[in-house]
Design a protein around this motif. Sequence first.
Motif, PDB file in Angstrom:
ATOM      1  N   ILE A 177       0.839  -1.198   0.000  1.00 37.01           N
ATOM      2  CA  ILE A 177       0.000   0.000   0.000  1.00 37.01           C
ATOM      3  C   ILE A 177       0.877   1.252   0.000  1.00 37.01           C
ATOM      4  N   VAL A 178       1.881   1.273   0.890  1.00 36.12           N
ATOM      5  CA  VAL A 178       2.769   2.429   0.970  1.00 36.12           C
ATOM      6  C   VAL A 178       3.519   2.613  -0.346  1.00 36.12           C
ATOM      7  N   ALA A 179       3.965   1.505  -0.942  1.00 35.57           N
ATOM      8  CA  ALA A 179       4.698   1.579  -2.208  1.00 35.57           C
ATOM      9  C   ALA A 179       3.819   2.142  -3.321  1.00 35.57           C
ATOM     10  N   GLU A 180       2.563   1.753  -3.352  1.00 37.81           N
ATOM     11  CA  GLU A 180       1.659   2.242  -4.398  1.00 37.81           C
ATOM     12  C   GLU A 180       1.365   3.732  -4.225  1.00 37.81           C
ATOM     13  N   ILE A 181       1.162   4.157  -2.976  1.00 36.33           N
ATOM     14  CA  ILE A 181       0.956   5.580  -2.720  1.00 36.33           C
ATOM     15  C   ILE A 181       2.210   6.370  -3.078  1.00 36.33           C
ATOM     16  N   ALA A 182       3.366   5.816  -2.743  1.00 39.81           N
ATOM     17  CA  ALA A 182       4.629   6.490  -3.074  1.00 39.81           C
ATOM     18  C   ALA A 182       4.791   6.606  -4.593  1.00 39.81           C
ATOM     19  N   ARG A 183       4.321   5.616  -5.326  1.00 34.81           N
ATOM     20  CA  ARG A 183       4.399   5.677  -6.793  1.00 34.81           C
ATOM     21  C   ARG A 183       3.561   6.841  -7.327  1.00 34.81           C
ATOM     22  N   LEU A 184       2.418   7.105  -6.678  1.00 38.47           N
ATOM     23  CA  LEU A 184       1.549   8.211  -7.101  1.00 38.47           C
ATOM     24  C   LEU A 184       2.104   9.565  -6.653  1.00 38.47           C
TER      25      LEU A 184
END
Length: 309
Positions: A177-184
């Motif tokens: 989840i954190v990685a996906e938010i960081a990607r955005l």
Amino acid sequence: MKYRTDLAIERMEMAVSKADDSGDKAGGKREGSPAGGEADGISVEKEECGDGVSVTRIEITSLAGEARLEKPMGNYITIEAEGITEGAEETKEKAGQVIAGELSRLIKFHSRLKVLVAGLGNAMVTPDSLGPAAVSKIRVTNHLFEMFGADEDDEMSRVSCIAPGVTATTGMETAEIVAEIARLVRPEVVIVIDSLAARDIQRLNTTVQITDTGISPGAGTGNHRTGIDEKTVGARVVAIGVPTVIDITTVIGDALADNVENVEKMERYMEEYDRQMIVTSTDIDMLIKDFSDIIANGINKTLHPGIYS
């Protein structure tokens, strides 16, 4: 006995104790890594900050140091403030200032700084609610940059926040989840805040650890999840944690330290009945409030120096 701890300072103390014991058994005293010295890829620096607050900075600089402390290479900063449990306001204020100072060493403010802050843990379980409580007090500014079409600001960073929950309630790995938010968001730095486990009861709810090596959620309580670090999220990760729980086996073992026979009986009992119990203090609700205030203030001062001076 296998002790559970997330704290590098406790890993160092255990390694020194083990080395000293080995020296005694070999017929001579062999000292471990001294404060302020460097041995086996580990450097240590201590500083007294006043008002009952002290800082220990540990840097692991080699693979030998990694193996000795069972921690990845990087910086581990331990801030100890026993007066917090007694409600001392001057200690809380000093601790917040020290946290801000140590964070500023790891995160250099500049006008285009973009940061994602993630509050890890379960908001419904008080000892595990430090992350969500702290992240709710961070000054979020990303939307302001979007609103005014700004790319930079001399007084504040571009900050986004998230409380991703835990796998048991989301069904997803927190790291993903954190990685996906960081990607955005595409931050320069990700700050993660989480509750930790201690080995020494004296450090329960009196200690803050800051590290630039990331974090493995649940590791201290034996519930290993995917790590949150630069490799998994694609940005530098600074982790901030407070030990809010301790393994009951450790507490009982320390109480029986002078009676080896009883310690061995206790260990066999725990293993036979698989009694894995993690405990916390009775005033944990107030301590979560205090530490979430202190950590949020330290982060706000670091990321928004023009607002929080």
